[in-house]
Scaffold this motif. Structure first.
Motif, PDB file in Angstrom:
ATOM      1  N   MET A 223      51.901  44.632  57.837  1.00  0.00           N
ATOM      2  CA  MET A 223      52.579  43.779  56.895  1.00  0.00           C
ATOM      3  C   MET A 223      52.332  44.324  55.487  1.00  0.00           C
ATOM      4  N   VAL A 224      53.340  44.213  54.649  1.00  0.00           N
ATOM      5  CA  VAL A 224      53.209  44.601  53.244  1.00  0.00           C
ATOM      6  C   VAL A 224      53.205  43.319  52.424  1.00  0.00           C
ATOM      7  N   ILE A 225      52.170  43.174  51.591  1.00  0.00           N
ATOM      8  CA  ILE A 225      51.984  41.969  50.788  1.00  0.00           C
ATOM      9  C   ILE A 225      51.985  42.320  49.303  1.00  0.00           C
ATOM     10  N   ARG A 226      52.145  41.310  48.465  1.00  0.00           N
ATOM     11  CA  ARG A 226      51.998  41.489  47.014  1.00  0.00           C
ATOM     12  C   ARG A 226      50.573  41.071  46.667  1.00  0.00           C
ATOM     13  N   TYR A 227      49.857  41.947  45.961  1.00  0.00           N
ATOM     14  CA  TYR A 227      48.422  41.784  45.786  1.00  0.00           C
ATOM     15  C   TYR A 227      47.998  42.410  44.462  1.00  0.00           C
ATOM     16  N   SER A 228      47.011  41.828  43.820  1.00  0.00           N
ATOM     17  CA  SER A 228      46.442  42.379  42.591  1.00  0.00           C
ATOM     18  C   SER A 228      45.409  43.432  42.996  1.00  0.00           C
ATOM     19  N   TYR A 229      45.892  44.623  43.284  1.00  0.00           N
ATOM     20  CA  TYR A 229      45.039  45.700  43.794  1.00  0.00           C
ATOM     21  C   TYR A 229      44.121  46.219  42.694  1.00  0.00           C
ATOM     22  N   LEU A 230      42.845  46.347  43.012  1.00  0.00           N
ATOM     23  CA  LEU A 230      41.853  46.883  42.078  1.00  0.00           C
ATOM     24  C   LEU A 230      41.580  48.341  42.428  1.00  0.00           C
ATOM     25  N   TRP A 231      42.074  49.252  41.575  1.00  0.00           N
ATOM     26  CA  TRP A 231      41.842  50.679  41.782  1.00  0.00           C
ATOM     27  C   TRP A 231      40.369  51.004  41.557  1.00  0.00           C
ATOM     28  N   LEU A 232      39.900  52.046  42.188  1.00  0.00           N
ATOM     29  CA  LEU A 232      38.519  52.483  42.046  1.00  0.00           C
ATOM     30  C   LEU A 232      38.180  52.752  40.572  1.00  0.00           C
ATOM     31  N   ARG A 233      39.083  53.402  39.846  1.00  0.00           N
ATOM     32  CA  ARG A 233      38.827  53.690  38.425  1.00  0.00           C
ATOM     33  C   ARG A 233      38.688  52.406  37.610  1.00  0.00           C
ATOM     34  N   GLU A 234      39.457  51.362  37.942  1.00  0.00           N
ATOM     35  CA  GLU A 234      39.345  50.067  37.261  1.00  0.00           C
ATOM     36  C   GLU A 234      38.013  49.403  37.610  1.00  0.00           C
ATOM     37  N   HIS A 235      37.644  49.485  38.880  1.00  0.00           N
ATOM     38  CA  HIS A 235      36.378  48.915  39.344  1.00  0.00           C
ATOM     39  C   HIS A 235      35.200  49.570  38.620  1.00  0.00           C
ATOM     40  N   ARG A 236      35.249  50.881  38.478  1.00  0.00           N
ATOM     41  CA  ARG A 236      34.172  51.609  37.804  1.00  0.00           C
ATOM     42  C   ARG A 236      34.100  51.266  36.312  1.00  0.00           C
ATOM     43  N   GLN A 237      35.207  50.811  35.740  1.00  0.00           N
ATOM     44  CA  GLN A 237      35.237  50.390  34.336  1.00  0.00           C
ATOM     45  C   GLN A 237      34.766  48.943  34.170  1.00  0.00           C
ATOM     46  N   GLY A 238      34.415  48.287  35.286  1.00  0.00           N
ATOM     47  CA  GLY A 238      33.900  46.932  35.229  1.00  0.00           C
ATOM     48  C   GLY A 238      34.923  45.835  35.442  1.00  0.00           C
ATOM     49  N   HIS A 239      36.165  46.200  35.747  1.00  0.00           N
ATOM     50  CA  HIS A 239      37.190  45.187  36.010  1.00  0.00           C
ATOM     51  C   HIS A 239      36.916  44.497  37.349  1.00  0.00           C
ATOM     52  N   GLU A 240      37.245  43.234  37.414  1.00  0.00           N
ATOM     53  CA  GLU A 240      37.122  42.489  38.670  1.00  0.00           C
ATOM     54  C   GLU A 240      38.480  42.188  39.274  1.00  0.00           C
ATOM     55  N   GLU A 241      39.534  42.454  38.522  1.00  0.00           N
ATOM     56  CA  GLU A 241      40.889  42.180  38.982  1.00  0.00           C
ATOM     57  C   GLU A 241      41.772  43.362  38.613  1.00  0.00           C
ATOM     58  N   GLY A 242      42.768  43.621  39.447  1.00  0.00           N
ATOM     59  CA  GLY A 242      43.686  44.713  39.157  1.00  0.00           C
ATOM     60  C   GLY A 242      44.530  44.407  37.932  1.00  0.00           C
ATOM     61  N   THR A 243      45.014  45.457  37.282  1.00  0.00           N
ATOM     62  CA  THR A 243      45.826  45.267  36.084  1.00  0.00           C
ATOM     63  C   THR A 243      47.301  45.074  36.416  1.00  0.00           C
ATOM     64  N   LYS A 244      47.667  45.285  37.681  1.00  0.00           N
ATOM     65  CA  LYS A 244      49.061  45.154  38.076  1.00  0.00           C
ATOM     66  C   LYS A 244      49.142  44.646  39.511  1.00  0.00           C
TER      67      LYS A 244
END
Length: 136
Positions: A1-22
């Motif tokens: 199944m393909v869903i719509r999701y706030s994906y957190l990229w590894l680079r965003e995670h390493r920058q301290g983000h807890e949520e995806g930017t898109k």
């Protein structure tokens, strides 16, 4: 199944983000119910950005994109990193043109999914994929 999701990229995670930017389409590659009856879901992201490594991605054919209601630009499923979260989770997003309760674009054709899974498992076996466990 393909869903719509706030994906957190590894680079965003390493920058301290807890949520995806898109918010983006993501394919569910695995879902497992644990002892507490919670369901853990593993997703891989879909992106328009050309992958750095062709063996770590699989291009989505135009016919499949049309079937899912996605745009006609070239897109790839990235297999080298994953998000793991407890279903349903706070990062699911409503698909814009669907019913308010729907987070799903639809299902991948079985033959495409088998190839997607085969390539993902090869990367996992070679320890070449990165996992980001999402918080609640």
């Amino acid at each position: 199944m393909v869903i719509r999701y706030s994906y957190l990229w590894l680079r965003e995670h390493r920058q301290g983000h807890e949520e995806g930017t898109k918010d983006r389409p993501c394919a569910i590659i695995l879902a497992v119910r644990d002892r507490d009856t919670a369901t853990q879901v593993v997703v891989v992201p879909v992106t328009h950005s050309s992958p750095e490594s062709r063996d770590a991605a699989l291009e989505l054919p135009v016919a499949i994109k049309r079937h899912l209601g996605l745009d006609s630009e070239r897109s790839w499923v990235i297999l080298s990193e994953i998000n793991v979260f407890e279903w349903p989770g706070p990062d699911l997003r409503r698909v814009g043109y669907r019913d308010d309760s729907s987070v799903a674009y639809g299902f991948l054709p079985p033959r495409f999914f088998v190839e997607l899974r085969r390539r993902f498992l090869a990367l996992e076996t070679a320890a070449r994929s990165r996992r980001i466990r999402r918080t609640e």
